[in-house]
Design a protein around this motif. Structure first.
Motif, PDB file in Angstrom:
ATOM      1  N   ALA A 123       2.526  -6.682 -60.557  1.00 20.45           N
ATOM      2  CA  ALA A 123       2.937  -5.287 -60.387  1.00 20.45           C
ATOM      3  C   ALA A 123       1.837  -4.446 -59.746  1.00 20.45           C
ATOM      4  O   ALA A 123       0.646  -4.626 -60.028  1.00 20.45           O
ATOM      5  N   VAL A 124       2.262  -3.522 -58.879  1.00 19.66           N
ATOM      6  CA  VAL A 124       1.384  -2.480 -58.342  1.00 19.66           C
ATOM      7  C   VAL A 124       1.736  -1.206 -59.113  1.00 19.66           C
ATOM      8  O   VAL A 124       2.773  -0.584 -58.884  1.00 19.66           O
ATOM      9  N   ASN A 125       0.893  -0.841 -60.061  1.00 19.21           N
ATOM     10  CA  ASN A 125       1.215   0.235 -60.990  1.00 19.21           C
ATOM     11  C   ASN A 125       0.953   1.615 -60.387  1.00 19.21           C
ATOM     12  O   ASN A 125       0.254   1.731 -59.367  1.00 19.21           O
ATOM     13  N   GLY A 130      -6.395  10.121 -48.863  1.00 21.79           N
ATOM     14  CA  GLY A 130      -7.270  10.866 -49.758  1.00 21.79           C
ATOM     15  C   GLY A 130      -8.053   9.998 -50.707  1.00 21.79           C
ATOM     16  O   GLY A 130      -9.161  10.339 -51.110  1.00 21.79           O
ATOM     17  N   ASP A 131      -7.483   8.852 -51.092  1.00 19.63           N
ATOM     18  CA  ASP A 131      -8.168   7.933 -51.999  1.00 19.63           C
ATOM     19  C   ASP A 131      -8.955   6.862 -51.253  1.00 19.63           C
ATOM     20  O   ASP A 131      -9.444   5.916 -51.870  1.00 19.63           O
ATOM     21  N   SER A 132      -9.062   7.024 -49.935  1.00 18.93           N
ATOM     22  CA  SER A 132      -9.696   5.977 -49.126  1.00 18.93           C
ATOM     23  C   SER A 132     -10.728   6.568 -48.169  1.00 18.93           C
ATOM     24  O   SER A 132     -10.585   6.477 -46.948  1.00 18.93           O
ATOM     25  N   PRO A 133     -11.791   7.214 -48.669  1.00 21.12           N
ATOM     26  CA  PRO A 133     -12.816   7.732 -47.753  1.00 21.12           C
ATOM     27  C   PRO A 133     -13.425   6.594 -46.945  1.00 21.12           C
ATOM     28  O   PRO A 133     -13.672   5.507 -47.462  1.00 21.12           O
ATOM     29  N   GLY A 134     -13.628   6.844 -45.654  1.00 20.60           N
ATOM     30  CA  GLY A 134     -14.193   5.814 -44.787  1.00 20.60           C
ATOM     31  C   GLY A 134     -13.238   4.721 -44.406  1.00 20.60           C
ATOM     32  O   GLY A 134     -13.652   3.671 -43.906  1.00 20.60           O
ATOM     33  N   PHE A 135     -11.939   4.941 -44.585  1.00 21.83           N
ATOM     34  CA  PHE A 135     -10.939   3.898 -44.342  1.00 21.83           C
ATOM     35  C   PHE A 135     -11.076   3.311 -42.935  1.00 21.83           C
ATOM     36  O   PHE A 135     -10.973   2.103 -42.742  1.00 21.83           O
ATOM     37  N   PHE A 136     -11.295   4.154 -41.916  1.00 21.82           N
ATOM     38  CA  PHE A 136     -11.309   3.682 -40.525  1.00 21.82           C
ATOM     39  C   PHE A 136     -12.685   3.219 -40.054  1.00 21.82           C
ATOM     40  O   PHE A 136     -12.860   2.848 -38.899  1.00 21.82           O
ATOM     41  N   GLY A 162      -5.924   3.659 -59.617  1.00 18.85           N
ATOM     42  CA  GLY A 162      -7.256   3.794 -59.043  1.00 18.85           C
ATOM     43  C   GLY A 162      -7.725   2.580 -58.276  1.00 18.85           C
ATOM     44  O   GLY A 162      -8.700   2.662 -57.523  1.00 18.85           O
ATOM     45  N   GLN A 163      -7.047   1.437 -58.431  1.00 21.08           N
ATOM     46  CA  GLN A 163      -7.437   0.233 -57.695  1.00 21.08           C
ATOM     47  C   GLN A 163      -6.790   0.228 -56.316  1.00 21.08           C
ATOM     48  O   GLN A 163      -5.659   0.693 -56.139  1.00 21.08           O
ATOM     49  N   GLN A 164      -7.516  -0.309 -55.355  1.00 13.37           N
ATOM     50  CA  GLN A 164      -7.017  -0.386 -53.982  1.00 13.37           C
ATOM     51  C   GLN A 164      -7.354  -1.755 -53.404  1.00 13.37           C
ATOM     52  O   GLN A 164      -8.449  -2.280 -53.606  1.00 13.37           O
ATOM     53  N   VAL A 165      -6.392  -2.330 -52.687  1.00  8.85           N
ATOM     54  CA  VAL A 165      -6.609  -3.595 -51.984  1.00  8.85           C
ATOM     55  C   VAL A 165      -6.222  -3.392 -50.531  1.00  8.85           C
ATOM     56  O   VAL A 165      -5.150  -2.847 -50.237  1.00  8.85           O
ATOM     57  N   TYR A 166      -7.099  -3.815 -49.612  1.00 12.93           N
ATOM     58  CA  TYR A 166      -6.843  -3.656 -48.178  1.00 12.93           C
ATOM     59  C   TYR A 166      -6.974  -5.015 -47.494  1.00 12.93           C
ATOM     60  O   TYR A 166      -8.034  -5.640 -47.545  1.00 12.93           O
ATOM     61  N   GLY A 172       3.175   1.946 -57.204  1.00 12.99           N
ATOM     62  CA  GLY A 172       2.100   2.736 -56.609  1.00 12.99           C
ATOM     63  C   GLY A 172       2.393   3.059 -55.155  1.00 12.99           C
ATOM     64  O   GLY A 172       3.518   3.402 -54.791  1.00 12.99           O
ATOM     65  N   ARG A 173       1.369   2.924 -54.306  1.00 12.77           N
ATOM     66  CA  ARG A 173       1.500   3.259 -52.890  1.00 12.77           C
ATOM     67  C   ARG A 173       1.321   1.998 -52.055  1.00 12.77           C
ATOM     68  O   ARG A 173       0.452   1.172 -52.338  1.00 12.77           O
ATOM     69  N   ALA A 174       2.137   1.872 -50.999  1.00  8.98           N
ATOM     70  CA  ALA A 174       2.057   0.714 -50.110  1.00  8.98           C
ATOM     71  C   ALA A 174       2.026   1.202 -48.669  1.00  8.98           C
ATOM     72  O   ALA A 174       2.901   1.972 -48.249  1.00  8.98           O
ATOM     73  N   LEU A 175       1.021   0.750 -47.899  1.00  8.70           N
ATOM     74  CA  LEU A 175       0.872   1.123 -46.498  1.00  8.70           C
ATOM     75  C   LEU A 175       0.786  -0.154 -45.670  1.00  8.70           C
ATOM     76  O   LEU A 175      -0.172  -0.926 -45.803  1.00  8.70           O
ATOM     77  N   ALA A 176       1.774  -0.396 -44.830  1.00  9.47           N
ATOM     78  CA  ALA A 176       1.781  -1.542 -43.921  1.00  9.47           C
ATOM     79  C   ALA A 176       1.520  -1.044 -42.502  1.00  9.47           C
ATOM     80  O   ALA A 176       1.733   0.129 -42.196  1.00  9.47           O
ATOM     81  N   GLY A 177       1.072  -1.965 -41.636  1.00 14.86           N
ATOM     82  CA  GLY A 177       0.764  -1.554 -40.267  1.00 14.86           C
ATOM     83  C   GLY A 177      -0.254  -0.433 -40.240  1.00 14.86           C
ATOM     84  O   GLY A 177      -0.136   0.520 -39.465  1.00 14.86           O
ATOM     85  N   ALA A 178      -1.295  -0.548 -41.058  1.00 16.16           N
ATOM     86  CA  ALA A 178      -2.224   0.567 -41.268  1.00 16.16           C
ATOM     87  C   ALA A 178      -2.951   0.971 -39.997  1.00 16.16           C
ATOM     88  O   ALA A 178      -3.388   2.110 -39.877  1.00 16.16           O
TER      89      ALA A 178
END
Length: 244
Positions: free
Chosen positions: A158-160, A41-47, A143-147, A179-185
């Motif tokens: 820290a990932v807050n 939801g916080d990543s429009p256009g992720f793919f 609100g910050q995201q790193v991919y 926060g949120r962590a997604l591996a093997g995206a």
């Protein structure tokens, strides 16, 4: 709603096609929409406009969607950057409704052809050099995201809450993960998540996820932890293991 890691409503994984496959299951379009929002939801256009085939082999034959549900599903997939082009193993009203939106029957999943045995030993081809990990040495705020595309991600601070770290490979957080962590995206089921203090809002590996709503096991909550994906009785689930 129960969103346990062992009974997800949608798995997005690589296939032998030159495109992704989104396997829908559970019989409730609302559940699929909820999980897409929860994960991306916080990543429009992720793919990034990648083509996808809808795999309906796990959808109950008695659970026909409505036209509005199919419209909402396709819009949600496009919102996260997936471009639905076809479907397979659809029954009931699915084919009619999907064809109305321009999707075609992709047929059964292709199998890898057998390669002929070479008459002489092949010249060894060096393996490509793996991409170096992306390293982040600052705290991540809400609100910050790193991919880290195509590689591992290493976070030294820290990932807050409200921040999100994503990697196609492993995720290492050498600090509290709140926060949120997604591996093997992009479907790597061998990817893992490592953190010095598990306090996450959500963790996900290859699309299988678990949220803090259900609580983390007492053996790992607030402690150094690794998270990996395992299969038990034909179902994928996340395994949480203390590192000390």
């Amino acid at each position: 709603m129960n969103s346990s890691a062992s009974s997800t409503a949608i798995d997005i994984r690589p296939t032998t096609w030159a495109m992704l496959s989104a396997r829908l299951r559970g019989g409730y379009v609302d559940a699929v929409l909820h999980e897409l929002q929860q994960r991306y939801g916080d990543s429009p256009g992720f793919f990034e406009n990648e083509p996808v085939v809808l795999d309906l082999s796990g959808w109950p034959t008695v659970a026909d969607p409505t036209p509005l549900e199919v419209d909402a599903l396709l819009r949600a997939l496009r919102h996260v950057g997936l471009q639905p082009l076809g479907y397979r193993d659809a029954s009931g009203q699915w084919p009619t409704l999907l064809q109305h939106h321009g999707l075609c029957d992709a047929g059964p999943a292709p199998t890898e052809p057998k390669r002929p045995t070479p008459s002489a030993p092949a010249t060894p081809v060096p393996a490509p050099e793996p991409a170096s990990a992306m390293v982040v040495d600052r705290p991540l705020r809400s609100g910050q995201q790193v991919y880290a595309r195509g590689r591992d991600l290493v976070v030294l601070a820290a990932v807050n809450p409200g921040a999100e770290v994503i990697a196609d490979g492993h995720v290492h957080v050498y600090a509290p993960l709140r926060g949120r962590a997604l591996a093997g995206a992009r479907g790597d089921a061998t990817a893992r998540i490592f953190t010095l203090s598990l306090q996450a809002e959500l963790v996900s590996i290859a699309g299988v996820y678990q949220t803090a709503e259900h609580g983390w096991p007492d053996t790992v909550h607030g402690r150094a932890t690794q998270v990996r994906l395992v299969s038990e009785a034909g179902a994928d689930k996340l395994l949480f293991e203390p590192l000390n």
